[in-house]
Design a protein around this motif. Structure first.
Motif, short mmCIF file in Angstrom:
data_model
loop_
_atom_site.label_atom_id
_atom_site.label_comp_id
_atom_site.label_asym_id
_atom_site.label_seq_id
_atom_site.Cartn_x
_atom_site.Cartn_y
_atom_site.Cartn_z
N TRP A 68 0.84 -1.20 0.00
CA TRP A 68 0.00 0.00 0.00
C TRP A 68 0.88 1.26 0.00
CZ3 TRP A 68 -4.58 2.01 -0.95
CH2 TRP A 68 -4.87 3.29 -0.47
N CYS A 72 0.42 2.58 -3.72
CA CYS A 72 -0.90 3.20 -3.76
C CYS A 72 -0.94 4.61 -3.19
CB CYS A 72 -1.91 2.33 -3.02
SG CYS A 72 -1.70 0.55 -3.30
N SER A 74 0.97 7.15 -3.45
CA SER A 74 1.37 8.28 -4.29
C SER A 74 0.14 8.96 -4.88
CB SER A 74 2.32 7.81 -5.40
OG SER A 74 1.70 6.82 -6.18
N GLN A 86 0.42 12.58 -6.30
CA GLN A 86 -0.15 12.56 -7.65
C GLN A 86 -1.67 12.51 -7.65
OE1 GLN A 86 1.62 9.72 -10.54
NE2 GLN A 86 2.94 9.11 -8.85
N VAL A 90 -4.23 12.84 -11.12
CA VAL A 90 -4.97 11.73 -11.74
C VAL A 90 -6.42 11.68 -11.26
CG1 VAL A 90 -2.89 10.34 -12.03
CG2 VAL A 90 -4.26 10.06 -9.95
N ARG A 91 -6.76 12.60 -10.38
CA ARG A 91 -8.10 12.63 -9.77
C ARG A 91 -8.42 11.32 -9.07
NH1 ARG A 91 -11.24 15.33 -14.46
NH2 ARG A 91 -10.38 17.41 -14.44
N TRP A 100 -19.80 5.56 -1.59
CA TRP A 100 -19.08 4.63 -2.45
C TRP A 100 -18.83 3.31 -1.70
CZ3 TRP A 100 -13.98 2.64 -1.92
CH2 TRP A 100 -13.56 1.84 -3.00
N VAL A 104 -20.03 -0.33 -3.32
CA VAL A 104 -19.01 -1.15 -3.97
C VAL A 104 -18.88 -2.50 -3.26
CG1 VAL A 104 -16.98 -0.38 -2.65
CG2 VAL A 104 -16.72 -1.02 -5.05
N VAL A 112 -10.63 -3.99 -9.62
CA VAL A 112 -9.99 -2.74 -10.06
C VAL A 112 -8.49 -2.76 -9.72
CG1 VAL A 112 -9.90 -0.23 -9.73
CG2 VAL A 112 -12.10 -1.37 -9.98
N ILE A 113 -8.17 -3.29 -8.54
CA ILE A 113 -6.74 -3.37 -8.17
C ILE A 113 -6.00 -4.27 -9.17
CG2 ILE A 113 -5.10 -4.16 -6.41
CD1 ILE A 113 -7.28 -3.44 -4.28
N ARG A 117 -8.14 0.79 -13.91
CA ARG A 117 -9.27 1.44 -14.59
C ARG A 117 -8.87 2.89 -14.86
NH1 ARG A 117 -14.43 2.27 -11.15
NH2 ARG A 117 -14.77 0.04 -11.28
N LYS A 119 -6.99 5.94 -15.13
CA LYS A 119 -5.65 6.32 -14.64
C LYS A 119 -5.16 5.40 -13.52
CE LYS A 119 -4.80 10.21 -16.94
NZ LYS A 119 -5.61 11.41 -16.68
N PRO A 121 -3.61 2.30 -12.30
CA PRO A 121 -2.83 1.22 -12.94
C PRO A 121 -3.30 -0.16 -12.50
CG PRO A 121 -1.42 2.68 -11.58
CD PRO A 121 -2.84 2.99 -11.25
N LEU A 134 -5.39 -5.66 0.66
CA LEU A 134 -5.59 -4.28 0.20
C LEU A 134 -7.07 -3.93 0.23
CD1 LEU A 134 -3.02 -4.12 -2.75
CD2 LEU A 134 -2.86 -2.94 -0.55
N VAL A 138 -8.67 -0.88 2.14
CA VAL A 138 -9.56 0.10 1.52
C VAL A 138 -10.85 0.22 2.35
CG1 VAL A 138 -11.03 0.52 -0.51
CG2 VAL A 138 -8.63 -0.13 -0.82
#
Ligand code: HEC
Length: 143
Positions: A68, A72, A74, A86, A90-91, A100, A104, A112-113, A117, A119, A121, A134, A138
């Motif tokens: 993580w 993650c 960054s 960042q 990358v929003r 959410w 989810v 997704v990890i 999806r 931006k 990676p 992870l 989350v």
């Protein structure tokens, strides 16, 4: 006369033999150099052993934390709010949003990890247990 003399002699040899075997003869020069070294060695060995008997769960938890932190944060930031260096660029979404989090599924997060999806990676080479960890992480961001 002969008997006691022989006995005395062999006792002397026996004592010398014992002294040389146990290494505690008067020659302290032999003893001094290795004693502290041996002490240090056994200390080092104990340290290695201690780290070797950590629970497997601890190692996995450490691995997940490292993953993580290094892969993650960054974008997502340490607390998952999308405030990593960042994140804005990358929003990266705020992963703690209750709405959410409520809609989810764990499977979708893992997916997704693994696949990425937009931006975000993909991390397809992560072991399942790390991905699962992870997902738990989350989930821990939920407010
Ligand atoms: C380069 C920046 C970046 C990195 C690094 C990154 N992410 Fe993301 N992440 C994103 C972006 C951007 C999104 C939004 C993707 C979208 O839906 O368009 C996202 C979305 C997510 C989502 C939400 C998916 C959903 O269902 O909406 C999760 C969960 C997630 N990332 C977890 C991670 C984890 C875990 C790592 C590390 C293994 C990681 N991210 C690394 C940028 C990043």
């Amino acid at each position: 006369m002969r008997g006691p003399g022989r006995w005395h002699n062999s006792t002397k040899w026996f004592v010398l033999l014992l002294l040389s075997i146990c290494g505690c003869s008067g020659g302290s020069e032999d003893v001094r150099p290795w004693k502290p070294e041996d002490h240090d060695n056994s200390k080092a060995a104990r340290t290695v052993q201690t780290s070797g008997i950590t629970k497997p769960g601890d190692e996995l938890a450490t691995l997940i934390t490292i993953t993580w932190d290094q892969n993650c944060t960054s974008c997502h930031g340490r607390g998952g709010r999308g405030d990593g260096p960042q994140g804005r660029m990358v929003r990266a979404p705020d992963l703690g949003r209750p709405d959410w989090q409520a809609r989810v599924t764990d499977e979708s997060i893992a997916n997704v990890i693994r696949k990425g999806r937009n931006k975000m990676p993909s991390y397809s080479s992560l072991p399942d247990k790390v991905v699962d960890g992870l997902v738990v992480r989350v989930r821990s961001f939920k407010r």
